[in-house]
Design an enzyme around this catalytic site. Structure first.
Site, PDB file in Angstrom:
ATOM      1  CD  GLU A 220      17.760 -34.985  18.071  1.00  7.86           C
ATOM      2  OE1 GLU A 220      18.733 -35.024  18.570  1.00  7.86           O
ATOM      3  OE2 GLU A 220      17.593 -35.735  16.940  1.00  7.86           O
TER       4      GLU A 220
ATOM      5  CE  LYS B  75      25.055 -33.974  12.692  1.00  7.21           C
ATOM      6  NZ  LYS B  75      23.618 -34.527  12.432  1.00  7.21           N
TER       7      LYS B  75
ATOM      8  CG  HIS C  38       2.290 -55.272  28.177  1.00  2.78           C
ATOM      9  ND1 HIS C  38       1.603 -56.262  28.665  1.00  2.78           N
ATOM     10  CD2 HIS C  38       2.358 -55.457  26.859  1.00  2.78           C
ATOM     11  CE1 HIS C  38       1.372 -57.148  27.732  1.00  2.78           C
ATOM     12  NE2 HIS C  38       1.682 -56.711  26.671  1.00  2.78           N
TER      13      HIS C  38
ATOM     14  CE  LYS D 178      16.097 -36.415  14.656  1.00  2.00           C
ATOM     15  NZ  LYS D 178      16.825 -37.771  14.448  1.00  2.00           N
TER      16      LYS D 178
ATOM     17  CD1 TRP E 149      27.257 -28.650  23.566  1.00  2.00           C
ATOM     18  CD2 TRP E 149      28.130 -29.945  24.868  1.00  2.00           C
ATOM     19  NE1 TRP E 149      26.202 -29.742  24.099  1.00  2.00           N
ATOM     20  CE2 TRP E 149      27.100 -30.308  25.026  1.00  2.00           C
ATOM     21  CE3 TRP E 149      29.152 -30.596  25.606  1.00  2.00           C
ATOM     22  CZ2 TRP E 149      26.418 -31.537  25.900  1.00  2.00           C
ATOM     23  CZ3 TRP E 149      28.938 -31.720  26.562  1.00  2.00           C
ATOM     24  CH2 TRP E 149      27.434 -32.051  26.544  1.00  2.00           C
TER      25      TRP E 149
ATOM     26  CB  CYS F 166      34.376 -28.011  21.715  1.00  2.00           C
ATOM     27  SG  CYS F 166      33.945 -27.710  23.138  1.00  2.00           S
TER      28      CYS F 166
ATOM     29  CG  ASN G 120      36.903 -31.061  20.737  1.00  2.00           C
ATOM     30  OD1 ASN G 120      35.978 -31.309  21.531  1.00  2.00           O
ATOM     31  ND2 ASN G 120      36.868 -31.716  19.693  1.00  2.00           N
ATOM     32  N   GLY G 121      37.661 -31.687  24.161  1.00  4.04           N
ATOM     33  CA  GLY G 121      37.812 -32.854  24.741  1.00  4.04           C
ATOM     34  C   GLY G 121      37.373 -32.548  26.446  1.00  4.04           C
TER      35      GLY G 121
ATOM     36  NE  ARG H   8      33.390 -30.442  16.476  1.00  2.00           N
ATOM     37  CZ  ARG H   8      33.855 -31.706  16.213  1.00  2.00           C
ATOM     38  NH1 ARG H   8      33.636 -32.249  15.126  1.00  2.00           N
ATOM     39  NH2 ARG H   8      34.495 -32.510  17.139  1.00  2.00           N
TER      40      ARG H   8
ATOM     41  CD  GLU I  38      15.563 -41.070  14.370  1.00  2.07           C
ATOM     42  OE1 GLU I  38      16.278 -41.208  15.405  1.00  2.07           O
ATOM     43  OE2 GLU I  38      16.074 -40.001  13.796  1.00  2.07           O
TER      44      GLU I  38
HETATM   45  O1  M6R Z   1      27.626 -39.132  14.708  1.00  2.00           O
HETATM   46  P1  M6R Z   1      26.789 -40.538  15.335  1.00  2.00           P
HETATM   47  O2  M6R Z   1      25.908 -41.025  14.179  1.00  2.00           O
HETATM   48  O3  M6R Z   1      27.743 -41.228  16.040  1.00  2.00           O
HETATM   49  O4  M6R Z   1      25.768 -39.890  16.545  1.00  2.00           O
HETATM   50  C1  M6R Z   1      25.104 -40.364  17.445  1.00  2.00           C
HETATM   51  C2  M6R Z   1      24.182 -39.567  18.197  1.00  2.00           C
HETATM   52  O5  M6R Z   1      24.825 -38.685  18.601  1.00  2.00           O
HETATM   53  C3  M6R Z   1      23.206 -38.735  17.162  1.00  2.00           C
HETATM   54  O6  M6R Z   1      22.565 -39.772  16.417  1.00  2.00           O
HETATM   55  C4  M6R Z   1      22.209 -38.072  17.786  1.00  2.00           C
HETATM   56  O7  M6R Z   1      21.367 -38.639  18.588  1.00  2.00           O
HETATM   57  C5  M6R Z   1      21.422 -37.246  17.157  1.00  2.00           C
HETATM   58  N1  M6R Z   1      21.316 -35.715  17.799  1.00  2.00           N
HETATM   59  C6  M6R Z   1      20.094 -37.506  16.592  1.00  2.00           C
HETATM   60  O8  M6R Z   1      19.402 -36.626  16.085  1.00  2.00           O
END
Ligand code: M6R
Length: 620
Positions: free
Chosen positions: A500, A615, A516, A497, A74, A2, A100-101, A27, A493
């Site tokens: 997501e 984010k 395995h 990517k 969000w 948010c 927010n929270g 956000r 990673e």
């Molecule tokens: O802001 P941060 O690096 O603490 O965020 C951690 C994760 O939420 C962040 O890396 C998330 O996995 C991303 N969407 C990855 O692309």
């Protein structure tokens, strides 16, 4: 999650609020809303969907005024509907707020307030706060306090906040105080932008860019009162404090797309520069080491370290895994990489000489912050590797290293990852040189690091080839990512990517683990992305690749330029410059970022606003 904005001054508030919400959309983007005050009262416009839907509504039904608050959501409690969108109204309209929270005890409070006759319109936890403040305003009046006295309103807010369990960043308007904007924070970030006779409020600095570069960060349990006359900061326990004004660390360049169709692509292409920024001023050729300004630890303390815990979430956790390889190889210090969400509730035995490093782009991730606080509570020095200057983790850690990557707007983290890996390489070098690492070895690492911006520039030339390969694969439903040693975290990673932003199921594994279990998934429809550059693991990974080919699995290989062996073995090859093993993650991750980007675009996905994600994950 948010995003909150606020404005008080002489300009039309709604334009500033809407532009601020657009910048905060990363956000959360389920729904959005604004409340603006003018002489006739407070107008509220809110709508499910993206901020552009809200902007359309405001075009049709303008809300004039120079004081207002806004929110992009969000969803946590209650689906994304118009009625659940913020702002929410308390009592009979005495209080209007955005939040927010998460309020953990909202159900109990809701019952209590309903018993007192308060009528709830939404399914959110937020509405409880609005009614609670309204209730305490009423109580204050009943106790004979002057309802027109500002202190009465502040006391009501304070009393309400004391009853909340959970986290909040709040921006509040009052029906009966037409020139007042109040904000309060516990666990969810808020920053005030200081203008001339005007103030801005936001969840982070991005909405302030172009308006002011003077900012004041709110601390937990602080409340700020904003009027056109000035600001007052009050801490719940220690009372008033003079605002300490800092300089905003964001520029217009961060906010603009600069000709790119998406922030993600822009940020991928920024990496030669951001990697250079992460190293700037930190390489000491003479001593063949790296230097940091903000570690706040003595050389003796650093030499005594017997263990390092790296804690993070998501992509930052993957960077931590690369850090584990680097620090153990260069400095011979045992490293553990912990998911922050697990570490916060575990009770691992940490020795007196254990150092905890939180790795985070945003500096606001709730789990990472909680893990950091838990370790601090036990007396361990905590440091942060963080991108956002002035963020909560950056401020609460005992010391740390900034990434200087500029604002990362794309929800899928790209440039922050390579900056984190760069900083971890510098850290490993620094710790290594304090121990056994020789001067020539340090020098060799520095020379290799200095070349990296050019190497990444060269790597990015694979973009067109990657797009062509994505055209062939964008209909797949599953994908495996396989790599070993330094390229195992890269495999994780790469898979994250793809998942997501293109919603394709993907798994990352150490290549040798495939046999395995995951090898059972291999068929003609399930491609495997092998990260197989020249280096120590080359022949081993090639054998794993052969195992997949023997089972007719399609293979996309990330290989070193000039590697002819893959031409007849892999179905598709993406060539990248050859570097030493410890630098491979910086290089091999680039084609994987591009691959996920093009796959997502070809599938018609919203690359910068992937479904269900935000984010900065500021809830547990
Ligand atoms: O802001 P941060 O690096 O603490 O965020 C951690 C994760 O939420 C962040 O890396 C998330 O996995 C991303 N969407 C990855 O692309």
């Amino acid at each position: 999650m948010c995003g909150i904005v606020g404005y008080i001054g002489r300009q039309p508030a709604s334009e500033i609020l809407l532009e601020g919400l657009r910048r905060l959309e990363y956000r959360g983007y389920d729904s959005s809303g604004i409340a603006v005050r003018d002489l006739d009262g407070i107008s509220i416009r809110k709508k499910a969907g993206r901020v552009q839907e809200l902007a359309r509504l405001v075009d049709e039904q303008p809300c004039p005024g120079n004081l207002g608050i806004g929110h992009t959501r969000w969803a946590t409690h209650g689906p994304a509907t118009d009625v659940n969108s913020h702002p929410h109204v308390g009592g009979n309209g005495e209080v209007i707020l955005v939040h927010n929270g998460v309020i953990e005890n909202y159900a109990t409070l809701r019952e209590q307030l309903q018993a007192l006759g308060y009528v709830f319109r939404s399914a959110t936890d937020t509405e409880v706060i609005a009614h609670l403040i309204a209730h305490h305003l009423e109580e204050q009046a009943r106790l004979g306090k002057d309802p027109e006295d500002l202190q009465t309103a502040l006391d009501a807010v304070e009393l309400a906040l004391r009853r909340l369990k959970g986290t909040y960043g709040l921006a509040i308007l009052f029906r009966d105080f037409p020139e007042l904007l109040v904000a309060a924070r516990l666990g969810s970030p808020l920053v005030v932008g200081v203008g001339k006779g005007e103030y801005y409020l936001a969840s982070d600095g991005s909405p302030l860019v172009g308006h002011t570069d003077e900012v004041v960060y709110l601390a937990d349990h602080e409340m700020v009162l904003l009027t056109t006359e000035g600001m007052r900061l009050i801490h719940r326990d220690t009372g008033a404090r003079a605002p300490s004004i800092q300089t905003l660390d964001q520029t217009q360049h961060d906010q603009d797309l600069n000709g790119f169709p998406h922030y993600m692509l822009k940020e991928i292409f920024e990496q030669p520069q951001t990697i250079e920024n992460a190293m700037r001023g930190r390489l000491d050729e003479e001593e063949a080491t790296a230097r940091f300004g903000g570690l706040n630890l003595t050389v003796q303390q650093l030499r005594r370290l017997d263990r390092i815990v790296l804690t993070a979430c998501g992509t930052s956790w993957h960077a931590g895994l690369v850090g584990e390889y680097l620090i153990e190889e260069f400095a011979r210090i045992p490293v553990e990489v912990e998911y922050a969400s697990e570490l916060r509730y575990r009770n691992p035995p940490l020795s007196e000489n254990t150092m905890v490093f939180a790795i985070t782009q945003s500096g606001e991730t709730a789990d990472t912050l909680a893990a950091l606080r838990e370790c601090q509570r036990k007396g361990h020095p905590t440091l942060a590797i963080c991108n956002v200057v002035g963020s909560t983790i950056a401020r609460e850690a005992d010391g740390g290293i900034y990434l200087h990557a500029g604002a990362e707007v794309g929800v899928a983290s790209t440039k922050a990852f390579t900056s984190q890996v760069t900083v971890l390489t510098l850290l490993a070098l620094h710790l290594g040189r304090l121990r056994h690492m020789s001067h020539p070895a340090g020098k060799r690492i520095i020379t290799a690091l200095r070349n990296m911006p050019d190497v990444i520039r060269e790597t990015l030339k694979c973009n067109d080839a990657v797009r062509e390969i994505a055209k062939k694969y964008h209909h797949i439903t599953d994908c495996l990512y396989l790599g070993r040693q330094y390229n195992f975290p890269v495999a994780l990673e790469g898979a994250l990517k793809l998942k997501e932003i293109s919603y394709i199921h993907a798994e990352g594994y150490p290549a040798a683990e495939m046999k395995h279990g995951p090898i059972a998934l291999i068929d003609e429809q399930t491609p495997s992305v092998f990260i197989v550059p020249h280096g120590n693991m080359y022949h081993k990974v090639m054998s794993n690749l052969e195992e997949v080919k023997a089972r007719r699995g399609p293979v996309i290989a990330i290989a070193s330029q000039g590697d002819k062996a893959l031409d007849n073995l892999a179905d598709d090859v993406i060539y990248v410059p050859e570097v030493e093993d410890f630098l491979q993650p910086l290089v091999t991750t680039i084609p994987l970022q591009l691959f996920s980007y093009h796959m997502a675009v070809l599938r018609g996905c919203n690359v910068d606003r992937p479904r269900n994600l935000a984010k900065s994950v500021t809830v547990e």
